[in-house]
Design a protein around this motif. Structure first.
Motif, mmCIF file in Angstrom:
data_model
loop_
_atom_site.group_PDB
_atom_site.id
_atom_site.type_symbol
_atom_site.label_atom_id
_atom_site.label_comp_id
_atom_site.label_asym_id
_atom_site.label_seq_id
_atom_site.Cartn_x
_atom_site.Cartn_y
_atom_site.Cartn_z
ATOM 1 N N ASN A 171 -4.291 1.478 -6.614
ATOM 2 C CA ASN A 171 -5.498 0.927 -7.248
ATOM 3 C C ASN A 171 -5.949 -0.352 -6.565
ATOM 4 O O ASN A 171 -7.143 -0.566 -6.323
ATOM 5 C CB ASN A 171 -5.230 0.631 -8.731
ATOM 6 N N SER A 185 -13.843 2.945 -2.938
ATOM 7 C CA SER A 185 -12.648 3.586 -2.406
ATOM 8 C C SER A 185 -11.908 4.194 -3.593
ATOM 9 O O SER A 185 -11.784 3.574 -4.642
ATOM 10 C CB SER A 185 -11.789 2.532 -1.696
ATOM 11 N N PRO A 187 -8.592 5.418 -5.306
ATOM 12 C CA PRO A 187 -7.122 5.320 -5.182
ATOM 13 C C PRO A 187 -6.448 6.677 -5.056
ATOM 14 O O PRO A 187 -5.362 6.771 -4.478
ATOM 15 C CB PRO A 187 -6.688 4.609 -6.471
ATOM 16 N N GLU A 188 -7.082 7.720 -5.590
ATOM 17 C CA GLU A 188 -6.475 9.057 -5.494
ATOM 18 C C GLU A 188 -6.563 9.630 -4.088
ATOM 19 O O GLU A 188 -5.944 10.649 -3.791
ATOM 20 C CB GLU A 188 -7.109 10.010 -6.501
ATOM 21 N N SER B 25 -7.176 16.206 -11.713
ATOM 22 C CA SER B 25 -6.573 15.111 -10.955
ATOM 23 C C SER B 25 -6.984 13.807 -11.624
ATOM 24 O O SER B 25 -7.991 13.721 -12.303
ATOM 25 C CB SER B 25 -7.026 15.156 -9.503
ATOM 26 N N THR B 26 -6.155 12.825 -11.438
ATOM 27 C CA THR B 26 -6.402 11.568 -12.135
ATOM 28 C C THR B 26 -7.496 10.777 -11.443
ATOM 29 O O THR B 26 -7.678 10.852 -10.250
ATOM 30 C CB THR B 26 -5.132 10.704 -12.114
ATOM 31 N N ARG B 27 -8.224 10.020 -12.212
ATOM 32 C CA ARG B 27 -9.220 9.098 -11.666
ATOM 33 C C ARG B 27 -8.913 7.740 -12.261
ATOM 34 O O ARG B 27 -8.846 7.600 -13.483
ATOM 35 C CB ARG B 27 -10.638 9.516 -12.077
ATOM 36 N N SER B 28 -8.723 6.770 -11.456
ATOM 37 C CA SER B 28 -8.396 5.451 -11.993
ATOM 38 C C SER B 28 -9.618 4.837 -12.648
ATOM 39 O O SER B 28 -10.749 5.184 -12.335
ATOM 40 C CB SER B 28 -7.925 4.539 -10.871
ATOM 41 N N LEU B 30 -10.552 1.945 -12.190
ATOM 42 C CA LEU B 30 -11.224 1.201 -11.126
ATOM 43 C C LEU B 30 -12.324 2.019 -10.494
ATOM 44 O O LEU B 30 -13.394 1.514 -10.150
ATOM 45 C CB LEU B 30 -10.213 0.816 -10.041
ATOM 46 N N PHE B 31 -12.051 3.289 -10.336
ATOM 47 C CA PHE B 31 -12.979 4.107 -9.569
ATOM 48 C C PHE B 31 -14.194 4.539 -10.373
ATOM 49 O O PHE B 31 -15.100 5.147 -9.845
ATOM 50 C CB PHE B 31 -12.250 5.319 -8.983
#
Lengths: 527, 527
Positions: A171, A185, A187-188, B25-28, B30-31
């Protein structure tokens, strides 16, 4: 340019044995009490019975071992370096040699030649390795806070992390990339490895489907690429950097290489660009990068951007710009894998082995496959992962660690810049030597003009290239260990070597002087 | 037994998607501020222009990616585990589920489920990470002395080491092996890697020359072997362990497998033996090991001995004996690669990534090739290397760290032993479940009898094997994450799962109770 039938000359053995030099493998003192006798071809670690001498072993040279790995060459850690290590041990044991110590200029390994680690990095690592330290006032408050936040997500540095790396780190790496480029950007799409090498190898393994697949790589190049391609039985498609033009990357040259390779039946799938360059030290201009991106989009090439030297730029006129940013500026859909590492920059934490790849414009299927490849190794080392965070998000003004961090990193940066200029200037004063400036990275790659006699002598001694003769004699006479240009690739008929400029400023003066004395003698010897 | 034409059933997709479960799928968080829109098949990290939607990407599923890597399966970190991670995040975000936390029994990762690191290990690592600590009285004198000796040879943990690992560590590992076996060990035949996995992969890569080469591997097995063989396009030659006989290794079975494979044109070059067993937990008897060595010598097979659980033996009647010792006792010339790791034992330092291979009875050419393969990655992480030293040469009686070290390691060992017995006993009380004792390692591999209805349901849901249904429902209903037996291989028509016994003693009681409740419901549901 490689073809399907021939192996380019520098992929062949870069260094044959010096007839006067015995490259014996080392035996520790401990092992002297081995009661087993060794035979010539065996390791000392073996059973010496009669049965053994008759036993036809499975893992024998040539037919018994994977042939691609046997073909593979890796000059940065090749026989010349083994010889240098042997000389070091000989000196330690009291041997009389023409020099008092070996100067390792063969590899970008700053802390092995005296560069001090950054206090902030090491305090932070100690804090997560041994959390008892958090309980006393030994560490700066910002170091403690960050360590607690990190441990809160990974529990212990002794636990396997997620295979692609700890969320916390990914992250924050993504956030740092966003700040660097001004573009988002994910993180995944970031995968942490044991150094950038891990990630490079995984990507090449995924891209190369069979022996007709090829990758464009610069010549000269960092031999990780050629070695991995050889191991994968893929095709190395060379494009030459323009030495007369500061090692510039010309689109005409790229086109020529690509179209030739296609004519030979090679499916060229990706291009490796090393920026700042290794071993060449050039920094790409923004306009040049735009051309490259447009070219790759038009020709359907994945860009593998080796950007591990992004913090090692020494010219103000050419600040580092990432391929990610250029692709985003151009709104290009070209696929990108960008690599970065904790081993370089000013922190130079090579031994911790941390690096990452950011994928961009890629399909989810590719990312899933990268995940699977990483998962078979479970995860990269967690301390290396934390060091990536420390590198990407250094202390900010106002934080307790900031002032020391700033001073230490500025000192190292200024030192690197000064040493690059000093060594380059020194090399350019040698007769028949010309060296482009190091705009970035940690290396110089001077061209040396060699006489016919030197070239003949090298041939007689069985060296694959005449620059090996130069480097072997340089090592034997001065203790300076550099890598022959043939280990990186060079235009046929030219000769180079790669040297780092990492030894201390005082030592660099000695290096220049020793090289001058040696060089003059070498010229006379082979005139 | 694999053939050249067919892929054994468990190498096929072990887990298809549960129709009611979305494995997103994971998404933070932040994103979330990513302004780019993602398309279905794309990662969110992409350019959303019109040009992008028309762009025919290079790295697409099926034809665009290396096919062997796409075929590769790695269940220990597969989709079920991704689902478990998702459930953890959901719980953290306040989701209401039938359980309050996920219990990760899918992987031998002790410190992720609460095992405390050993103080001696962490103090020692902190000392070399941050040598300023050596200057105060924070650390035990023996920790300080050892750290100084280590730093005296490697200069800094931030420097790349020798590619095969630091002399200091290899010399002492050799000495520890000598003390263990009573036979000499050559430090030059020892190679340190980022975990044992690195070394296993390097060896397999060297041994497999083309797709007719095969390796005998036990069924059930640790999927590192099957995955790496798939990636290398080599042949996996299965030999079945005898479940009815405590997972014993029968020479008749080996012979059958070997001769069948040879008849199919497979050149069988090596055998993998995991002792103590993973996932099975059996410990080989000395007589059995002698038979194996004689068999391998007669049949010209290299022994790849996965001995990473050598300190995890829980039965007094079967102490761990290394293959090295048995080979030396028999004076056999059979070639051996023995693997060990810091991730297991009682220290369980998985996240540090340290391991080694010792080669024995091998030719120097093989050792040189292993060196070259390691050198392309430069070196393994230096802290992992130091941890290998700490594991192999622990504090001795009389040294300051000894008493705490002894108490901490004894506690962990006794705890592991007690938990193995407790969980095994609990599993054996479930209807239709039978489980061999865990004589060693960190796992139990119970067989579960599944009804026709369960098998049919699994088929309807698209699972490759019915044990996947069991494991998916176990996870969804109890939060316990185990790995389907099909991920390790099992005799056709039998069903298993692998579970660790690593959660705390108190938690193990809860695991047994939850499993019982679930199991009874499962039986009723599919009766």
């Amino acid at each position: 340019m490689a073809s399907l039938r021939s192996v380019s000359f520098y992929a062949a053995s870069a260094l044959k044995r010096h007839p006067q030099v015995v490259y014996s493998s080392t035996r520790s003192t401990l092992f002297k009490r081995n009661p087993f006798q060794s035979t010539r071809a065996m390791t000392t670690s073996a059973i010496p019975t009669e049965r053994a001498s008759e036993y036809d072993r499975v893992l024998r040279k040539h037919k018994g071992l994977n042939k691609d790995l046997q073909r593979m060459q890796y000059a940065v850690r090749g026989e010349l370096v083994l010889r240098a290590q042997k000389l070091t041990r000989d000196l330690d044991a009291g041997a009389k040699l023409p020099f008092s110590s070996v100067t390792f200029c063969n590899i970008g390994n700053p802390q092995s030649v005296g560069q001090k680690p950054i206090s902030f990095i090491r305090e932070s690592l100690a804090a997560v390795v041994h959390p008892a330290l958090l309980e006393n006032d030994f560490l700066a408050p910002d170091v403690v806070d960050r360590a607690r936040a990190f441990l809160g997500t990974c529990q212990s540095v002794g636990a396997y992390s997620e295979s692609k790396g700890i969320d916390f780190v990914r992250n924050r790496v993504a956030k740092a990339i966003e700040e660097r480029d001004g573009y988002p950007s994910d993180p995944e799409s970031i995968f942490l490895g044991n150094g950038a090498s891990d990630a490079v190898k995984a990507m090449l393994q995924i891209i190369i489907r069979d022996s007709t697949d090829g990758i464009l790589i610069p010549i000269p190049q960092y031999p990780l690429y050629s070695a991995t391609l050889t191991a994968l039985a893929g095709q190395q498609v060379d494009y030459y950097l323009d030495e007369d033009n500061g090692w510039a990357l010309s689109i005409d040259e790229l086109k020529k290489s690509l179209y030739n390779a296609r004519e030979e039946g090679i499916q060229v799938r990706a291009i490796v660009v090393i920026n700042p360059g290794n071993p060449t030290g050039q920094v790409l201009s923004e306009e040049n990068m735009r051309e490259i991106v447009r070219f790759c989009e038009a020709e359907k090439l994945v860009i593998m951007a080796d950007e591990v030297y992004q913090k090692n730029v020494y010219v103000e006129s050419k600040p580092f710009i990432s391929f990610k940013k250029v692709i985003c500026d151009l709104k290009s859909p070209v696929e990108l894998a960008s690599f970065h590492s904790i081993s370089k920059g000013v922190i130079g934490e090579c031994g911790l082995r941390g690096g990452y790849v950011e994928l961009f414009n890629t399909e989810q299927d590719l990312n899933d496959l990268v995940y699977k490849v990483f998962s078979v190794s479970l995860c990269s080392n967690v301390l290396g992962q934390y060091a990536i965070d420390l590198m990407m998000t250094p202390p900010k003004e106002g934080e307790e660690s900031y002032s020391v961090y700033k001073r230490e990193t500025d000192d190292i940066y200024n030192d690197l810049k000064a040493k690059a200029q000093k060594l380059c200037k020194g090399l350019n004063t040698l007769e028949g030597v010309s060296c482009n400036d190091s705009e970035g990275a940690m290396y110089l790659f001077p061209q040396i003009r060699l006489s016919k006699k030197a070239i003949e002598t090298a041939k007689q001694r069985g060296y694959a290239c005449a620059d090996v003769l130069y480097c072997v004699e340089l090592l034997e006479e001065t203790g300076i260990c550099v890598v022959p240009g043939s280990g990186f690739g060079q235009r046929e008929g030219t000769y180079h070597f790669r040297t780092t400029f990492l030894p201390s400023r005082e030592k660099i003066d000695g290096v220049v002087n020793s090289m001058r004395t040696f060089h003059d003698q070498f010229l006379r010897r082979y005139s």
